[in-house]
Design an enzyme around this catalytic site. Structure first.
Site, short mmCIF file in Angstrom:
data_model
loop_
_atom_site.label_atom_id
_atom_site.label_comp_id
_atom_site.label_asym_id
_atom_site.label_seq_id
_atom_site.Cartn_x
_atom_site.Cartn_y
_atom_site.Cartn_z
N ILE A 158 -10.90 2.44 3.58
CA ILE A 158 -11.30 1.30 2.76
C ILE A 158 -12.49 0.58 3.39
O ILE A 158 -13.46 0.22 2.70
CB ILE A 158 -10.12 0.33 2.55
CG1 ILE A 158 -9.02 1.02 1.75
CG2 ILE A 158 -10.59 -0.94 1.84
CD1 ILE A 158 -7.74 0.20 1.61
N PRO A 206 -4.45 -2.24 9.06
CA PRO A 206 -3.01 -2.35 8.82
C PRO A 206 -2.44 -3.54 9.57
O PRO A 206 -3.08 -4.07 10.48
CB PRO A 206 -2.47 -1.03 9.39
CG PRO A 206 -3.46 -0.64 10.44
CD PRO A 206 -4.80 -1.12 9.94
N ARG A 234 -3.60 -7.49 4.67
CA ARG A 234 -2.24 -8.03 4.75
C ARG A 234 -2.31 -9.50 5.14
O ARG A 234 -3.13 -9.89 5.98
CB ARG A 234 -1.41 -7.27 5.79
CG ARG A 234 -0.98 -5.88 5.35
CD ARG A 234 0.08 -5.93 4.26
NE ARG A 234 0.57 -4.61 3.87
CZ ARG A 234 0.05 -3.88 2.89
NH1 ARG A 234 -0.99 -4.34 2.19
NH2 ARG A 234 0.57 -2.70 2.58
N GLU A 263 4.96 -13.36 0.09
CA GLU A 263 4.60 -12.94 -1.26
C GLU A 263 5.86 -12.67 -2.06
O GLU A 263 6.77 -11.99 -1.54
CB GLU A 263 3.71 -11.69 -1.23
CG GLU A 263 2.38 -11.93 -0.55
CD GLU A 263 1.52 -10.67 -0.47
OE1 GLU A 263 0.36 -10.80 -0.10
OE2 GLU A 263 2.03 -9.55 -0.75
N HIS A 282 -2.38 -10.43 -4.85
CA HIS A 282 -2.17 -9.08 -4.29
C HIS A 282 -2.36 -8.01 -5.37
O HIS A 282 -1.50 -7.14 -5.57
CB HIS A 282 -0.79 -8.97 -3.66
CG HIS A 282 -0.70 -7.87 -2.63
ND1 HIS A 282 0.07 -7.95 -1.49
CD2 HIS A 282 -1.29 -6.65 -2.57
CE1 HIS A 282 -0.05 -6.84 -0.78
NE2 HIS A 282 -0.88 -6.03 -1.42
#
Length: 317
Positions: A158, A206, A234, A263, A282
């Protein structure tokens, strides 16, 4: 084979068919599962396919037949992999399914912060352009991306996709990663350099022990005054209270946030209502094409496991 989906609603509201999974066995679908319901619901499962359901020694204690956990996600911090290792349970994630979608959303946030499209649209829809005495009312400050430095924290698939887009905007790109990756799209920088030189920092790592709360009071203070912070990775990589203070003090000019520590968003979320902070729920990963690709990867992971050639394994069962 009994396949249990404890949180199917996190990948489909009916728009994505779960029919492909029925090729492999009996599919038991729960829209959502509370923590105290998990153990009972998965106790007879041979396979669990989940997104955010917490699977650990407590919730898996009754699952004596469990052989495989498949994730509707790349991140697997909700799975106790040590426990799975001890019980011979294979865990497979779905890597790279959302690369283009998350990179796209990253720049949607950046462009909204820099170009103020939503703010200018509101200005017009409220009738203010009709009252203007010039054809171009300079209500909100605009900037060019060209020549600005984008700092990428975490340079995997990404991060690299984001760097490619940044190059199309003629931005300078630097990237921090533990592997010290460098290529034609981004040059490696240590963390302090990333903080001090970036006009925009975008997070693509991550969540683990090394990254948890790495963006905090100290690191935000090291960022350029007037810079921007983007997080589509995150929520746990940032301290929300510290981000709030950096925004309110105008040390940071703005933030674009797609992920939070809790969340769905908690009622006392620290960054809710901060005027220079854009928050999306999200959804960077969630275009239809992305979720269809995710289904293909999960089915492939299941098929390969059955054929004794497991793919995308993230633990050591």
């Amino acid at each position: 084979m009994k396949i249990v989906l404890p949180d199917a609603k996190t990948v489909t509201n009916g728009d994505l068919s779960l029919e492909p999974l029925k090729e492999f066995g009996e599919v038991i679908i729960y829209e959502l599962t509370a923590y105290d319901e998990i153990a009972e619901r998965v106790k007879d499962a041979d396979v669990i396919i989940c997104n955010k359901t917490l699977l650990n020694s407590e919730t898996l204690s009754l699952a004596k037949n469990l052989k495989l956990i498949l994730l509707w996600a790349t991140g697997y911090n909700n799975i106790d992999t040590d426990y799975c290792n001890s019980k011979g349970i294979t865990v497979c994630n779905a890597g790279s399914y959302s690369t283009n979608a998350v990179a796209q959303h990253t720049f949607a946030l950046i462009l909204e912060l820099i170009n103020k499209v939503g703010s200018y649209n509101n200005f017009v829809q409220q009738g203010n352009w009709q009252k203007s005495d010039t054809f171009s009312p300079f209500v909100y400050k605009l900037n060019e991306l060209a020549g600005k430095t984008l700092g990428i924290y975490g340079y995997g698939n990404i991060g690299k996709a984001v760097a490619k887009i940044a190059k199309a905007f003629d931005m300078n790109v630097i990237a921090y990663s533990r592997s010290k990756k460098s290529d034609e799209f981004a040059s490696h920088a240590d963390f302090d350099t990333l903080l001090k030189e970036s006009d925009i920092i975008s997070v693509h790592c991550p969540l683990n022990k090394q990254s948890q709360y790495v963006f905090n009071k100290e690191t935000f203070a090291k960022m350029k005054k007037g810079s921007y912070f983007i997080n589509t990775a995150r929520g746990g990589v940032m301290v929300e209270e510290d981000l709030k203070n950096a925004l309110i003090s105008n040390h940071l000019a703005g933030a674009g946030i797609d992920v939070l520590d809790a969340e769905p968003m908690s009622k006392d979320c620290k960054i809710m209502g901060i005027k220079n902070c854009i928050i999306t729920p999200h959804i960077a990963w969630a275009p239809m094409e992305t979720r269809e690709r995710l289904m293909d990867i999960v089915c492939s992971n299941l098929r390969n496991f059955i054929n004794k050639t497991p793919t995308n394994v993230v633990n050591k069962p």
